[in-house]
Design an enzyme around this catalytic site. Structure first.
Site, PDB file in Angstrom:
ATOM      1  N   HIS A   1      46.437 -18.945  44.065  1.00  0.00           N
ATOM      2  CA  HIS A   1      46.849 -17.699  43.324  1.00  0.00           C
ATOM      3  C   HIS A   1      45.836 -17.675  42.436  1.00  0.00           C
ATOM      4  CE1 HIS A   1      51.180 -19.066  44.586  1.00  0.00           C
ATOM      5  NE2 HIS A   1      50.607 -18.732  45.620  1.00  0.00           N
TER       6      HIS A   1
ATOM      7  N   HIS B   1      60.840 -21.129  52.693  1.00  0.00           N
ATOM      8  CA  HIS B   1      59.434 -20.733  52.501  1.00  0.00           C
ATOM      9  C   HIS B   1      58.652 -21.025  53.842  1.00  0.00           C
ATOM     10  CE1 HIS B   1      55.151 -21.430  51.666  1.00  0.00           C
ATOM     11  NE2 HIS B   1      55.490 -20.912  50.559  1.00  0.00           N
TER      12      HIS B   1
END
Length: 418
Positions: free
Chosen positions: A90, A156
């Protein structure tokens, strides 16, 4: 019409949230398959405190002061602790995001480090796993005497569930490791959101064992972001206990699969690579050939670190995999995640309602773009006119909720092996 609504779900309410300080303190006092943290550490040791970033809802500002106090009781002063933000691939957090996430007090107490997944000078090579995944890990985390991971447990893909060893892989891994991890999830059909015994979980836990993850503190949140339960201790056993509890909050049975699925990932609305996690839960409860619409502002458009994925996502799977295997893309992580988007297009029509994603980006993603809220009702009306018996499903907080379709219902899952 009510008869056309297959389901409209969000994570369950659960019991009333206890005071956060009391619940975290309870978990730290009675860790699972581990000594208490204050007994686990020794004076003079250095500690890497591995924490998640702004893309996760973990209330770190409530948890970390208690954890640091516990380390202090074990003879570890704040000066011996480095907080490493396990951002995977990220973008880095802004100073404002860090203060909101961790609190000014924590930032003043310990040194903070952003994980840099592309910086080979600050990574260490640990060889390969039994399956051949190359293991690159953050050097400062590896060089610390003790490693502690703090995060949340929620559904997830491709990890199955967040938390546990996932804080290290992909959290503090190098680009090559993260890319191979995501591609592994794409090519193994048993890897599903909500599954626990998968090849990806095995890779994560082999990675964590190789690096040495000494202690975890994971929490399960209610849909308002409050701590319902905390789990501390061994990175496998404490995590599994947390997953069992998390299922009671996030797993929701639905009576049938939807033909048209409306997926709202809010409050996870940062960029497309976070928002697309709302597809993982949608996939498991939408009929093959159905349509999935993501509904999100997508404030940052495509992820700044993975824009090269747009060169891949419009391709067919065979051509995309050929180019990826030839090494034509420098962003191997983006390429691996793009492969999942391409796979979904083989089984579903994909559309997005967003005010910040551009028409060019949507075209490259291979999705139909709507930019005005009223377009949602128009789409539903159009589909109902075409198919009066159409079944519509709605997922709120779709990056967290885990739909379970009643046995016997047919979805696209049985066809989705790459």
């Amino acid at each position: 019409p009510d008869q056309n609504v297959a389901f409209d779900i969000a994570p369950r309410e659960g019991a009333a949230a206890p005071p956060a300080e009391a619940e975290v303190g309870r978990a730290l006092a009675a860790p699972i398959n581990s000594s208490p943290l204050a007994e686990l550490v020794r004076p003079g040791q250095t500690v890497a405190l591995i924490v998640d970033d702004h893309t996760r809802l973990t209330p770190s500002y409530q948890i970390l002061p208690l954890l640091l106090d516990e380390l202090n009781r074990g003879g570890i002063p704040d000066a011996q602790v480095t907080m490493i933000i396990a951002s995977g691939t990220h973008r880095a957090m802004t100073p404002e995001e860090k203060e909101a996430k961790f609190g000014a007090d924590v930032l003043a107490r310990v040194r903070t480090l952003d994980h840099a997944y592309l910086d080979r000078a600050n990574l260490r090579d640990l060889g390969t796993t039994a399956r051949g995944t190359h293991l690159w890990v953050n050097a400062e985390a590896l060089e610390a005497d003790v490693r502690i991971a703090v995060g949340i447990i929620f559904p997830h893909f491709p990890a199955g569930w967040g938390g546990g060893a996932k804080m290290l892989l992909p959290g503090i891994a190098g680009e090559e490791t993260v890319a191979e991890f995501h591609m592994l999830g794409n090519i193994h059909p048993e890897t599903r959101v909500g599954q626990i015994d998968t090849v990806t979980r095995q890779e994560m836990e082999e990675f964590a064992a190789r690096v040495g993850l000494h202690f975890i503190l994971n929490v399960v949140l209610d849909k308002e972001g409050r701590i319902l339960r905390a789990f501390a201790g061994h990175f496998v056993q404490a995590h599994r206990a947390g997953v069992e509890f998390a299922r009671t909050i996030y797993e929701v049975e639905v009576p049938e699969a939807a033909d048209l699925l409306l997926s709202s990932p809010s409050p996870i609305d940062h960029d497309y690579f976070q928002v697309m996690k709302g597809l993982y839960s949608a996939e498991v409860c939408t009929r093959a050939g159905g349509e999935i619409m993501l509904i999100s502002p997508i404030y940052e458009g495509m992820a700044a670190t993975h824009r090269e994925a747009l060169e891949i996502t419009h391709l067919g799977m065979e051509e995309a995999m050929r180019r990826i295997q030839r090494g034509e893309y420098t962003d191997s992580v983006g390429a691996a995640i793009a492969a999942y988007q391409i796979k979904l297009r083989q089984f579903f029509q994909l559309s997005i309602l967003s005010e910040h994603l551009s028409a060019a980006e949507a075209d490259q993603l291979g999705v139909r773009l709507y930019t005005r809220p009223e377009a949602l009702q128009a789409l539903v009306d159009e589909r109902l006119a075409q198919t009066p018996a159409l079944k519509v499903g709605v997922l709120h907080q779709s990056t967290e909720v885990l739909p379970r379709v009643r046995q016997g219902e047919h979805t696209a899952l049985s066809h989705s092996a790459t």
